[in-house]
Design a protein around this motif. Structure first.
Motif, PDB file in Angstrom:
ATOM      1  N   VAL A  83      32.394  35.589  48.048  1.00  0.00           N
ATOM      2  CA  VAL A  83      32.815  36.900  47.559  1.00  0.00           C
ATOM      3  C   VAL A  83      34.338  37.000  47.542  1.00  0.00           C
ATOM      4  O   VAL A  83      34.933  37.502  46.584  1.00  0.00           O
ATOM      5  N   GLN A  84      34.978  36.501  48.607  1.00  0.00           N
ATOM      6  CA  GLN A  84      36.433  36.535  48.671  1.00  0.00           C
ATOM      7  C   GLN A  84      37.046  35.793  47.480  1.00  0.00           C
ATOM      8  O   GLN A  84      37.974  36.281  46.839  1.00  0.00           O
ATOM      9  N   ALA A  89      39.743  36.006  42.187  1.00  0.00           N
ATOM     10  CA  ALA A  89      39.784  35.645  40.772  1.00  0.00           C
ATOM     11  C   ALA A  89      39.693  36.888  39.896  1.00  0.00           C
ATOM     12  O   ALA A  89      40.380  37.000  38.871  1.00  0.00           O
ATOM     13  N   GLY A  90      38.848  37.839  40.298  1.00  0.00           N
ATOM     14  CA  GLY A  90      38.719  39.077  39.537  1.00  0.00           C
ATOM     15  C   GLY A  90      40.018  39.867  39.500  1.00  0.00           C
ATOM     16  O   GLY A  90      40.396  40.419  38.460  1.00  0.00           O
ATOM     17  N   ALA A  91      40.722  39.920  40.643  1.00  0.00           N
ATOM     18  CA  ALA A  91      41.992  40.638  40.693  1.00  0.00           C
ATOM     19  C   ALA A  91      43.020  39.982  39.773  1.00  0.00           C
ATOM     20  O   ALA A  91      43.803  40.665  39.096  1.00  0.00           O
ATOM     21  N   GLN A 295      33.134  22.848  52.396  1.00  0.00           N
ATOM     22  CA  GLN A 295      32.705  23.150  51.036  1.00  0.00           C
ATOM     23  C   GLN A 295      33.676  24.207  50.501  1.00  0.00           C
ATOM     24  O   GLN A 295      33.849  25.248  51.131  1.00  0.00           O
ATOM     25  N   PRO A 296      34.339  23.985  49.367  1.00  0.00           N
ATOM     26  CA  PRO A 296      35.375  24.918  48.893  1.00  0.00           C
ATOM     27  C   PRO A 296      34.764  26.204  48.345  1.00  0.00           C
ATOM     28  O   PRO A 296      34.750  26.452  47.138  1.00  0.00           O
ATOM     29  N   LEU A 297      34.255  27.031  49.242  1.00  0.00           N
ATOM     30  CA  LEU A 297      33.472  28.197  48.838  1.00  0.00           C
ATOM     31  C   LEU A 297      34.288  29.209  48.036  1.00  0.00           C
ATOM     32  O   LEU A 297      33.811  29.762  47.042  1.00  0.00           O
ATOM     33  N   ARG A 298      35.516  29.478  48.462  1.00  0.00           N
ATOM     34  CA  ARG A 298      36.334  30.448  47.714  1.00  0.00           C
ATOM     35  C   ARG A 298      36.629  29.926  46.310  1.00  0.00           C
ATOM     36  O   ARG A 298      36.576  30.688  45.333  1.00  0.00           O
ATOM     37  N   VAL A 303      35.776  29.723  40.358  1.00  0.00           N
ATOM     38  CA  VAL A 303      35.325  28.951  39.203  1.00  0.00           C
ATOM     39  C   VAL A 303      34.155  29.661  38.521  1.00  0.00           C
ATOM     40  O   VAL A 303      34.070  29.724  37.283  1.00  0.00           O
ATOM     41  N   ALA A 304      33.250  30.230  39.306  1.00  0.00           N
ATOM     42  CA  ALA A 304      32.099  30.930  38.744  1.00  0.00           C
ATOM     43  C   ALA A 304      32.538  32.133  37.920  1.00  0.00           C
ATOM     44  O   ALA A 304      32.004  32.388  36.828  1.00  0.00           O
TER      45      ALA A 304
END
Length: 345
Positions: A83-84, A89-91, A295-298, A303-304
Motif C-alpha cells: 500500500v505504501q 506512486a499515486g502521489a 521482496q521489493p514490496l513497495r 509498478v502495479a
C-alpha cells in the motif's frame, strides 16, 4: 469499447505528448517547472483528447484518476508495504489510491460493474485468487486488472507483478547450507499459491544440489500467518530428527517459528536458525532480527500502479508478468549449525 470512446486519462495524454504522466499532472496543476513548449503541447493535447478530470468535491483537490487496491484478508506488515508503494506512486502521478478488503463472497455479480460506475480506472488485486467468472466480469466492465503475488498461476491474459520467488528460495536455502545445516525444513503458505510453489521449488533445488535429504515431514504448507508459524514450528520440533534450520515462506511465519522455539527453550540462532521471506518491518523488530529474503514490496506496489494506468489508457504492456529481484538480507537469526545443540544431536 473502442479507444476513441474511452474517457482520456493522464497516461493517454502523456503518451501522445511523449512525456511522463507526472509532467502532464504538473501542467494541469499550474506548476511552473515545465518548459513553455512542453506546456503548450500538453495543453493542446488535453483539449484534443477532451480530457476531463473527475468532479472536485467541496474543499478537496480534484481527483484525476482513481485506482482500487483490493485485498482479500486483513492488512498486515506485507500488505502495508505494498500500500505504501502504491500510495507513493499515486502521489507522484496524481492518482487517488483506494484500499479495500473484499473476499470472494463479497465479489457478487455487480462487483466489477459497481467499481467501474464509481469511477475506478483500474483494479489492483493483491494475493487474490480470482475466478474465471470474476475475470470475465472485469473484462465486461472494461476495468483493467493487475494482480500482485497471485495465489493461482497467472493466465496469459492477466497482468501480474511479483518477485523472483524461486531465486529467493534458492538463496535462503543456500545460505543455511553454507552455514553447515543439512536438516533444513520448509514451512510455507498455501500449497496452491504460485509464490509459495516457487519458493518451495527454490528450496528443493538447493537441497538436491547439496545432496541434502528432504523428508516429507520437513515440508509443511499452511497459510502466511503468524499462528501457522507457531503451530508448524511446534510440529517440526516434535520430530525425532528435528530440523536445525527452518526456511519460512514469509516473515510472519518466521516470527511464529521464533515464538515456538522460545516456548521449547530453543535458542535462536544457537540451537535453531530461521530465515524468513519479505523483509517487512517486523523482520527488523524480531528478537533476534530476522535473516530474510527481501521482496521489493513497495516497488511492486508502484509498478502495479504504473502498469494499471498504462492498461487504462489502452496501451500495451511489454510483459503480462513482471518479476522484481529479491535479495538475501542476513541478520541475527542464522548461525553455523551446532551438532551439540539441545534436541538436535
Amino acid at each position: 469499447m473502442p479507444a476513441s470512446r474511452r474517457r482520456a486519462t493522464l497516461a493517454t495524454v502523456a503518451a501522445s505528448a511523449g512525456v511522463s504522466v507526472a509532467t502532464v499532472s504538473k501542467v494541469l496543476n499550474g506548476r511552473s517547472d515545465v518548459a513553455p513548449a512542453t506546456r503548450s503541447l500538453v495543453q493542446s493535447l488535453l483539449e484534443q483528447h477532451d480530457y476531463v478530470a473527475l468532479p472536485q468535491r467541496r474543499g478537496e483537490t480534484a481527483v484525476l484518476d482513481t485506482i482500487e487496491v483490493e485485498f482479500d484478508t486483513d492488512l498486515n506488515a506485507y500488505s502495508t508495504e505494498i500500500v505504501q508503494g502504491a500510495v507513493e506512486a499515486g502521489a507522484e502521478l496524481d492518482v487517488a489510491i483506494v484500499v479495500s478488503i473484499r473476499t470472494n463472497a463479497d465479489r457478487t455479480g455487480t462487483w466489477a460493474r459497481d467499481l467501474a460506475a464509481t469511477g475506478r480506472r483500474a483494479l489492483i488485486a493483491v494475493t487474490s485468487e480470482l475466478t474465471t467468472g470474476q475475470l470475465a466480469a472485469l473484462s465486461r466492465a472494461q476495468l483493467p486488472l493487475v494482480v500482485i503475488d497471485p495465489l493461482n498461476l497467472p493466465q496469459t491474459e492477466v497482468t501480474s507483478v511479483g518477485s523472483t520467488n524461486f531465486a529467493g528460495g534458492l538463496a535462503a536455502t543456500q545460505h543455511l547450507l553454507g552455514l553447515g545445516h543439512r536438516r533444513i525444513a520448509y514451512l510455507g503458505g498455501p500449497a496452491t499459491a504460485a509464490c509459495n510453489q516457487a519458493r518451495l521449488h527454490g528450496y528443493r533445488a538447493a537441497m538436491e544440489a547439496a545432496g541434502a535429504p528432504v523428508p516429507p515431514s520437513y515440508v509443511r504448507t499452511r497459510h502466511f500467518h503468524y499462528q501457522d508459524g507457531v503451530a508448524g514450528g511446534a510440529a517440526l520440533f516434535d520430530l525425532i530428527e528435528a530440523p536445525t534450520a527452518i526456511f519460512a515462506g514469509c516473515d510472519e511465519i518466521a516470527l511464529g517459528v521464533l515464538e515456538a522455539a522460545r516456548a521449547r527453550g530453543l535458542r535462536v540462532p544457537e540451537d535453531l536458525s530461521i530465515v524468513g521471506f519479505d523483509d517487512t518491518q517486523i523482520a527488523r523488530m524480531g528478537s533476534p532480527p530476522l535473516t530474510t529474503v527481501r521482496q521489493p514490496l513497495r516497488e511492486m506496489g508502484g509498478v502495479a500502479v504504473r502498469t494499471a494506468l498504462r492498461l487504462a489508457a489502452g496501451e500495451r504492456v511489454d510483459s503480462h508478468h513482471v518479476e522484481l529481484a529479491t535479495e538475501l538480507v542476513v541478520r541475527g537469526s542464522t548461525a553455523p549449525a551446532s551438532p551439540t545443540a539441545p534436541g538436535h544431536a
